[in-house]
Design an enzyme around this catalytic site. Sequence first.
Site, PDB file in Angstrom:
ATOM      1  N   TYR A 164       0.825  -1.223   0.000  1.00 44.97           N
ATOM      2  CA  TYR A 164       0.000   0.000   0.000  1.00 44.97           C
ATOM      3  C   TYR A 164       0.855   1.268   0.000  1.00 44.97           C
ATOM      4  O   TYR A 164       2.044   1.227   0.101  1.00 44.97           O
ATOM      5  CB  TYR A 164      -1.066  -0.012   1.091  1.00 44.97           C
ATOM      6  CG  TYR A 164      -0.668  -0.076   2.562  1.00 44.97           C
ATOM      7  CD1 TYR A 164       0.544   0.380   3.042  1.00 44.97           C
ATOM      8  CD2 TYR A 164      -1.585  -0.585   3.478  1.00 44.97           C
ATOM      9  CE1 TYR A 164       0.841   0.337   4.398  1.00 44.97           C
ATOM     10  CE2 TYR A 164      -1.302  -0.622   4.846  1.00 44.97           C
ATOM     11  CZ  TYR A 164      -0.077  -0.162   5.290  1.00 44.97           C
ATOM     12  OH  TYR A 164       0.206  -0.196   6.619  1.00 44.97           O
ATOM     13  N   GLU A 165       0.165   2.376  -0.172  1.00 45.58           N
ATOM     14  CA  GLU A 165       0.802   3.694  -0.338  1.00 45.58           C
ATOM     15  C   GLU A 165       1.810   3.696  -1.495  1.00 45.58           C
ATOM     16  O   GLU A 165       2.910   4.229  -1.371  1.00 45.58           O
ATOM     17  CB  GLU A 165       1.492   4.144   0.960  1.00 45.58           C
ATOM     18  CG  GLU A 165       0.682   5.146   1.741  1.00 45.58           C
ATOM     19  CD  GLU A 165      -0.017   6.169   0.856  1.00 45.58           C
ATOM     20  OE1 GLU A 165      -1.245   6.259   0.960  1.00 45.58           O
ATOM     21  OE2 GLU A 165       0.636   6.847   0.050  1.00 45.58           O
TER      22      GLU A 165
END
Length: 587
Positions: free
Chosen positions: A433-434
């Site tokens: 993620y990110e």
Amino acid sequence: MSAYTPPLDDVVFLLEEVIDTARLMALPRYAHVDAALVRAVLGEGARFAADVLGPLNSAADRQGARLVDGNVELSPGFTHAWRLFAEGGWPGLDLPQEAGGQGLPLTVQAAFAEMVQGACLAFGMLQLNGRAAAHLLLEHGHGGLREHAVPRLVAGDWAATICISEPQAGSDVGRIRTRAEPRPDGSYTLSGTKIWISFADHDAAPQILQMVLARTPEAAPGTAGLSLFVVPKYLIEADGRPGARNHTRVARLEHKMGLHGSPTCVLDLDGAVGYRVGGEGAGLKCMFTMMNLMRLEVGIQGVAVAGAATAKALRYARERPQGGPSAQAPIAIIEHADVRRMLCTMRARTEPLRALYLEAALALDLARYGATSEARIEAGLLAEWLLPVCKACASEAGFEVASLAMQVLGGQGYTHEGGVEQYVRDSRVQAIYEGANGIQALDLVTRKLGRDQGRRYAVFSARVRADLQRLGSDPGLGALPGRLHEALGLLESCTAVLQDRLQCARRDAEAGAAHYLQLVGLVACGWTWLRMAAAATADSPLARGKRATARFFADYLLPEAAALERKALAGAGTIDALDGETLATYG
Ligand SMILES: Cc1cc2nc3c(=O)[nH]c(=O)nc-3n(C[C@H](O)[C@H](O)[C@H](O)COP(=O)(O)OP(=O)(O)OC[C@H]3O[C@@H](n4cnc5c(N)ncnc54)[C@H](O)[C@@H]3O)c2cc1C
């Protein structure tokens, strides 16, 4: 084995002896901050993390967030802990005093964030969103929205989310389809489905602001057509209080490998009212205020897990008797060479990344408030270079160090009671993620290196070279300066080839991006090891540990530079040897 001990002494050593925080505190912006205040804040933060958040961690793993009648109920203790967190003023640690915050540098907030994340990653996800959204609204928000929302986010009365992902738009953000139709009163009606949204609903705060990327009618295709909207759970009344329920709905929670205390939601926007932040088409640019802070903090999450897992493994290895001459009592496994190799590897990987995220946070602080425009520009370039490196290297280190900790604990590591297997499960997502780590590597090579004649790389490499010149002749540093010098040389030549390939053989450059990022990360860790070891002059376990682990890093990890350089330059020839269909014909 579940207690969490924050790395307070190490963080204070780094802030006072290694990272140039004096430069920060000399700025008028931070006239009210000094080393004693920072120590006191971090001491209190460490206590909060250990006493309040630490005990939540394994309970949240066993009983994760639940969707009950369309509402998300958090794991036991989260709501109470959030109230204590807010009462302590922690949500606004690095937000300006004018907005109700504590006005401390991001560098100090980052150190505290490691303690929060190390104590309980799932809780860490909750506090991160609100703080990052407050920064975004301060920078890009306007009028009543900013006036109402920022103080409430800073006080921890309201919460926030980041809503980017959709089924067809993960890494490929430009394919977002959520629509935003203008309404006569200047607000918008949003319709679409966002997926994987962390904390899209919960019972810790009465109001939740969804920060949504969406597309207005007639918007350009791709990221240039995206605008940013605040979509509140309850409509915001003229006096700022929550009014009628908005048309947002959590349709489902995902079942995940880890992070059970962090609800990952499918969020339906079904004609929901939203308020635009920033200009039409400027959504992604505005969202980067939030994303940059979140990327830094995902790197911090990696260090937090690595640090917590290392501490557990060290404690276990000192206490677990096994092996040695059979006629005698067994010795503690910390005495075996192979166990030491693992423990030293864990320390050698974790500690330089702690210094690196602090360096990146310092660069972000100086980019905003530095004394001169040259200082601000240079710090901004360094921050842009370090962010993808911190995010990707630290997230990988978090998972790999946690996995090594499991190895040190043996069978105990694989069981729930050992308290380590949760770190392995919880941390795996950090590389995804990110911005998945592969995307971070492409960002580093194609944007950060490929633009402006490689200025960001030049600022970074000049800093490493200057410190090598300043500190490299210290005989107490053993092989470290020489090996770092060699690794920097490899990085220099590798960088030059990739810059060339970006012009004429882009696919080869892209094929090498991930290994190039790792090479940059290795040199960056060598750089922070050099500075840590040179500063560790005291006769204390901390200082002796730094000097010895720096030498281990030089012997066991820095030699990987040659292999990384080779792989970064291998090009796309062999990976493209098969067409996609033949490659997928397997088994
Ligand atoms: C627990 C959890 C919490 C999350 N929280 C949020 C949240 O709060 N808000 C939010 O908006 N999203 C959230 N996400 C979504 C997350 O940001 C995405 O999963 C991530 O951006 C990757 O997108 P994807 O899963 O669609 O993978 P894909 O984009 O399908 O990527 C799959 C793989 O292909 C690679 N790849 C993709 N495109 C390229 C390319 N052009 N070149 C080279 N390689 C490529 C990637 O690196 C990756 O390895 C969360 C996800 C999880 C699992």
